[in-house]
Write a protein that holds these residues in place. Structure first.
Motif, PDB file in Angstrom:
ATOM      1  N   SER A   1       0.966  -1.275   0.039  1.00  0.00           N
ATOM      2  CA  SER A   1      -0.086   0.023  -0.145  1.00  0.00           C
ATOM      3  C   SER A   1       0.999   1.222   0.097  1.00  0.00           C
ATOM      4  O   SER A   1       1.947   1.389   0.681  1.00  0.00           O
ATOM      5  N   PRO A   2       0.603   2.142  -0.698  1.00  0.00           N
ATOM      6  CA  PRO A   2       1.240   3.561  -0.391  1.00  0.00           C
ATOM      7  C   PRO A   2       1.118   4.306   0.528  1.00  0.00           C
ATOM      8  O   PRO A   2       1.643   5.416   1.032  1.00  0.00           O
ATOM      9  N   LEU A   3      -0.032   3.803   1.613  1.00  0.00           N
ATOM     10  CA  LEU A   3       0.039   4.242   2.783  1.00  0.00           C
ATOM     11  C   LEU A   3       1.075   3.925   3.719  1.00  0.00           C
ATOM     12  O   LEU A   3       0.662   2.595   4.036  1.00  0.00           O
ATOM     13  N   ALA A   4       1.988   4.656   4.316  1.00  0.00           N
ATOM     14  CA  ALA A   4       3.071   3.910   5.100  1.00  0.00           C
ATOM     15  C   ALA A   4       2.582   3.374   6.327  1.00  0.00           C
ATOM     16  O   ALA A   4       1.791   4.053   7.117  1.00  0.00           O
ATOM     17  N   LYS A   5       3.055   2.338   6.812  1.00  0.00           N
ATOM     18  CA  LYS A   5       2.750   1.682   7.993  1.00  0.00           C
ATOM     19  C   LYS A   5       3.121   2.692   9.312  1.00  0.00           C
ATOM     20  O   LYS A   5       2.457   2.532  10.038  1.00  0.00           O
ATOM     21  N   GLU A   6       4.189   3.651   9.059  1.00  0.00           N
ATOM     22  CA  GLU A   6       4.519   4.424  10.113  1.00  0.00           C
ATOM     23  C   GLU A   6       3.223   5.601  10.407  1.00  0.00           C
ATOM     24  O   GLU A   6       3.342   6.109  11.466  1.00  0.00           O
ATOM     25  N   HIS A   7       2.711   5.631   9.487  1.00  0.00           N
ATOM     26  CA  HIS A   7       1.621   6.843   9.624  1.00  0.00           C
ATOM     27  C   HIS A   7      -0.087   6.064   9.879  1.00  0.00           C
ATOM     28  O   HIS A   7      -0.716   6.943  10.112  1.00  0.00           O
ATOM     29  N   PHE A   8      -0.042   4.868   9.096  1.00  0.00           N
ATOM     30  CA  PHE A   8      -1.500   4.454   9.109  1.00  0.00           C
ATOM     31  C   PHE A   8      -1.577   3.096   9.704  1.00  0.00           C
ATOM     32  O   PHE A   8      -0.637   2.276   9.560  1.00  0.00           O
ATOM     33  N   ASP A   9      -2.745   2.768  10.238  1.00  0.00           N
ATOM     34  CA  ASP A   9      -2.834   1.477  11.266  1.00  0.00           C
ATOM     35  C   ASP A   9      -4.221   0.937  10.223  1.00  0.00           C
ATOM     36  O   ASP A   9      -4.780   1.791   9.449  1.00  0.00           O
ATOM     37  N   SER A  10      -4.443  -0.265  10.167  1.00  0.00           N
ATOM     38  CA  SER A  10      -5.464  -0.957   9.560  1.00  0.00           C
ATOM     39  C   SER A  10      -6.155  -2.348  10.337  1.00  0.00           C
ATOM     40  O   SER A  10      -5.063  -2.935  10.982  1.00  0.00           O
ATOM     41  N   GLN A  11      -7.084  -2.499  10.156  1.00  0.00           N
ATOM     42  CA  GLN A  11      -7.678  -3.817  10.513  1.00  0.00           C
ATOM     43  C   GLN A  11      -8.465  -4.534   9.570  1.00  0.00           C
ATOM     44  O   GLN A  11      -9.337  -3.808   8.800  1.00  0.00           O
ATOM     45  N   GLN A  12      -8.392  -5.886   9.456  1.00  0.00           N
ATOM     46  CA  GLN A  12      -9.199  -6.585   8.392  1.00  0.00           C
ATOM     47  C   GLN A  12     -10.845  -6.531   8.962  1.00  0.00           C
ATOM     48  O   GLN A  12     -10.954  -7.107   9.996  1.00  0.00           O
ATOM     49  N   VAL A  13     -11.706  -6.413   7.915  1.00  0.00           N
ATOM     50  CA  VAL A  13     -13.175  -6.425   8.607  1.00  0.00           C
ATOM     51  C   VAL A  13     -13.854  -7.183   7.602  1.00  0.00           C
ATOM     52  O   VAL A  13     -14.975  -7.278   7.793  1.00  0.00           O
ATOM     53  N   GLY A  14     -13.211  -7.999   6.708  1.00  0.00           N
ATOM     54  CA  GLY A  14     -14.199  -8.962   5.750  1.00  0.00           C
ATOM     55  C   GLY A  14     -13.130  -9.618   4.753  1.00  0.00           C
ATOM     56  O   GLY A  14     -12.059  -9.314   4.706  1.00  0.00           O
ATOM     57  N   ASN A  15     -13.659 -10.385   4.011  1.00  0.00           N
ATOM     58  CA  ASN A  15     -12.888 -11.077   2.660  1.00  0.00           C
ATOM     59  C   ASN A  15     -13.741 -11.017   1.599  1.00  0.00           C
ATOM     60  O   ASN A  15     -14.945 -10.659   1.735  1.00  0.00           O
ATOM     61  N   ASP A  16     -13.101 -10.993   0.590  1.00  0.00           N
ATOM     62  CA  ASP A  16     -13.797 -10.796  -0.660  1.00  0.00           C
ATOM     63  C   ASP A  16     -12.847 -11.756  -1.807  1.00  0.00           C
ATOM     64  O   ASP A  16     -11.753 -12.210  -1.547  1.00  0.00           O
ATOM     65  N   THR A  17     -13.494 -11.961  -3.048  1.00  0.00           N
ATOM     66  CA  THR A  17     -12.763 -12.772  -3.965  1.00  0.00           C
ATOM     67  C   THR A  17     -12.894 -12.026  -5.496  1.00  0.00           C
ATOM     68  O   THR A  17     -13.952 -11.595  -5.721  1.00  0.00           O
ATOM     69  N   LEU A  18     -11.858 -11.695  -6.201  1.00  0.00           N
ATOM     70  CA  LEU A  18     -11.959 -11.303  -7.424  1.00  0.00           C
ATOM     71  C   LEU A  18     -12.172 -12.360  -8.334  1.00  0.00           C
ATOM     72  O   LEU A  18     -11.149 -13.251  -8.342  1.00  0.00           O
ATOM     73  N   ILE A  19     -12.939 -12.673  -9.326  1.00  0.00           N
ATOM     74  CA  ILE A  19     -13.028 -13.749  -9.963  1.00  0.00           C
ATOM     75  C   ILE A  19     -13.384 -12.934 -11.248  1.00  0.00           C
ATOM     76  O   ILE A  19     -13.963 -12.195 -11.847  1.00  0.00           O
ATOM     77  N   ALA A  20     -12.543 -13.887 -12.479  1.00  0.00           N
ATOM     78  CA  ALA A  20     -12.660 -13.655 -13.766  1.00  0.00           C
ATOM     79  C   ALA A  20     -14.190 -13.889 -14.319  1.00  0.00           C
ATOM     80  O   ALA A  20     -14.595 -15.011 -14.568  1.00  0.00           O
ATOM     81  N   LEU A  21     -14.857 -12.954 -14.696  1.00  0.00           N
ATOM     82  CA  LEU A  21     -16.490 -13.057 -15.254  1.00  0.00           C
ATOM     83  C   LEU A  21     -16.668 -12.444 -16.531  1.00  0.00           C
ATOM     84  O   LEU A  21     -16.123 -11.576 -16.990  1.00  0.00           O
ATOM     85  N   MET A  22     -17.614 -13.277 -17.193  1.00  0.00           N
ATOM     86  CA  MET A  22     -17.935 -12.771 -18.505  1.00  0.00           C
ATOM     87  C   MET A  22     -19.520 -12.987 -18.410  1.00  0.00           C
ATOM     88  O   MET A  22     -20.227 -13.533 -17.777  1.00  0.00           O
ATOM     89  N   GLY A  23     -20.111 -12.273 -19.356  1.00  0.00           N
ATOM     90  CA  GLY A  23     -21.744 -12.330 -19.535  1.00  0.00           C
ATOM     91  C   GLY A  23     -21.947 -13.668 -20.064  1.00  0.00           C
ATOM     92  O   GLY A  23     -21.249 -14.265 -20.835  1.00  0.00           O
ATOM     93  N   SER A  24     -23.105 -14.266 -19.805  1.00  0.00           N
ATOM     94  CA  SER A  24     -23.464 -15.679 -20.116  1.00  0.00           C
ATOM     95  C   SER A  24     -24.160 -15.607 -21.649  1.00  0.00           C
ATOM     96  O   SER A  24     -23.873 -16.711 -22.045  1.00  0.00           O
ATOM     97  N   SER A  25     -24.183 -14.813 -22.187  1.00  0.00           N
ATOM     98  CA  SER A  25     -24.296 -14.670 -23.540  1.00  0.00           C
ATOM     99  C   SER A  25     -23.215 -14.845 -24.450  1.00  0.00           C
ATOM    100  O   SER A  25     -23.439 -15.516 -25.555  1.00  0.00           O
ATOM    101  N   VAL A  26     -22.047 -14.782 -24.061  1.00  0.00           N
ATOM    102  CA  VAL A  26     -20.875 -15.132 -24.666  1.00  0.00           C
ATOM    103  C   VAL A  26     -20.405 -16.632 -24.489  1.00  0.00           C
ATOM    104  O   VAL A  26     -19.339 -17.162 -24.957  1.00  0.00           O
ATOM    105  N   GLU A  27     -20.926 -17.234 -23.369  1.00  0.00           N
ATOM    106  CA  GLU A  27     -20.608 -18.495 -22.739  1.00  0.00           C
ATOM    107  C   GLU A  27     -20.445 -19.528 -23.907  1.00  0.00           C
ATOM    108  O   GLU A  27     -21.582 -19.729 -24.525  1.00  0.00           O
TER     109      GLU A  27
END
Length: 296
Positions: free
Chosen positions: A154-180
């Protein structure tokens, strides 16, 4: 001496480029360059080494970098305290969230955090990842909600910013069903994120060195995952979309996988804050989130 000079200094130190820093500060490059020169004249020393490849901090610039950030943070904190004393915005929680998380995740998450103890007032600023980072860096919001991947710095330096995980997600390669079934995946256009997108940073990291997967010459790009999803639904190509955003379209069968699960990208959702003290209401909210954070 002007506060904007210090903010410009911080931006240039982070981006290493007058062009990118000026874009992030939403001013022209000549105007940005003049303000940097004004700061250097006020300091009486050069703060940056300028080369055709970009800029780096001089020894003097590196010395004041942390102190410049602390100084701007203290000034914004002083403003927030004055507003609290005056009774303005004391209990309003300000959030910056990327567009993809603003649509679906944020409403569900904030209801879960409230859990019977409603927050008096909330203001949500929805923008690109770059825009949200700037809001946080400039002290305009105390919290940033965004996607993160442990292998993408992250460009947000750890010495200046803190963070905590609040969830999970997944990036999926998707396309429209019309072209399947009608096109080979490698022949479909790649719908890409722009450089302003945090999801774009993550997808680019995953695809680096894997150009055989798709014809990776984007015919369309946007910093908005929702726009890329609309293009995918219209059969215009393949996009890596957050499951949290595309869940309904996947369930309805309007979007389908373009690639198998080995190309899924597991990501985390983080709440980010400055390390510097926040308002009473914001600190209380941070502690409430800490008590509810998921394991793993």
């Amino acid at each position: 001496m002007e506060l904007v000079w210090l903010e410009d200094f911080i931006a240039l130190a982070e981006h290493g480029s007058f062009v990118r820093a000026a874009e992030a500060r939403h001013i022209t490059q000549p105007a940005f360059s003049r303000r940097i020169r004004s700061l250097e004249q006020w300091m009486g020393v050069s703060l940056f080494v300028r080369t055709p490849q970009g800029t780096t901090l001089t020894e003097a610039g590196a010395h004041i970098h942390t102190r410049a950030f602390e100084a701007t943070s203290r000034l914004y904190r002083l403003r927030a305290e004055a507003q609290e004393v005056a009774g303005k915005a004391a209990k309003t929680l300000q959030f910056a969230a990327t567009h993809s998380l603003s649509f679906t995740f944020f409403p569900r998450w904030i209801r879960q955090v409230e859990s019977g103890a409603p927050i008096e007032a909330i203001q949500l600023h929805s923008d690109s990842m770059l825009g949200c980072e700037q809001l946080l860096v400039h002290g305009e919001v105390p919290f940033l909600l965004c996607h993160r991947h442990p292998d993408v710095p992250s460009p947000l330096a750890k010495e200046h910013f803190d963070s905590q995980q609040v969830g999970n997600d997944t990036l999926i390669a998707l396309m429209g069903s019309s072209v399947e079934g009608n096109n080979a995946t490698s022949q479909l256009p790649y719908l890409a994120y722009t450089e302003a997108s945090g999801l774009g940073r993550i997808v680019a990291h995953r695809l680096y060195g894997n150009s055989e997967v798709l014809a990776l010459k984007p015919q369309f790009s946007s910093h908005l995952a929702a726009v890329l999803m609309s293009m995918a639904l219209e059969g215009k190509g393949v996009a890596w979309l957050p499951k949290s955003l595309a869940e309904q379209e996947l369930s309805d069968g309007r979007l389908v996988r373009a690639l198998d699960e080995q190309w899924d990208i597991a990501v985390q959702i983080h709440l980010v804050r400055p390390i510097a003290p926040l308002s009473v209401a914001a600190e209380s909210f941070w502690m409430r989130v800490s008590d509810q954070r998921p394991s793993g």
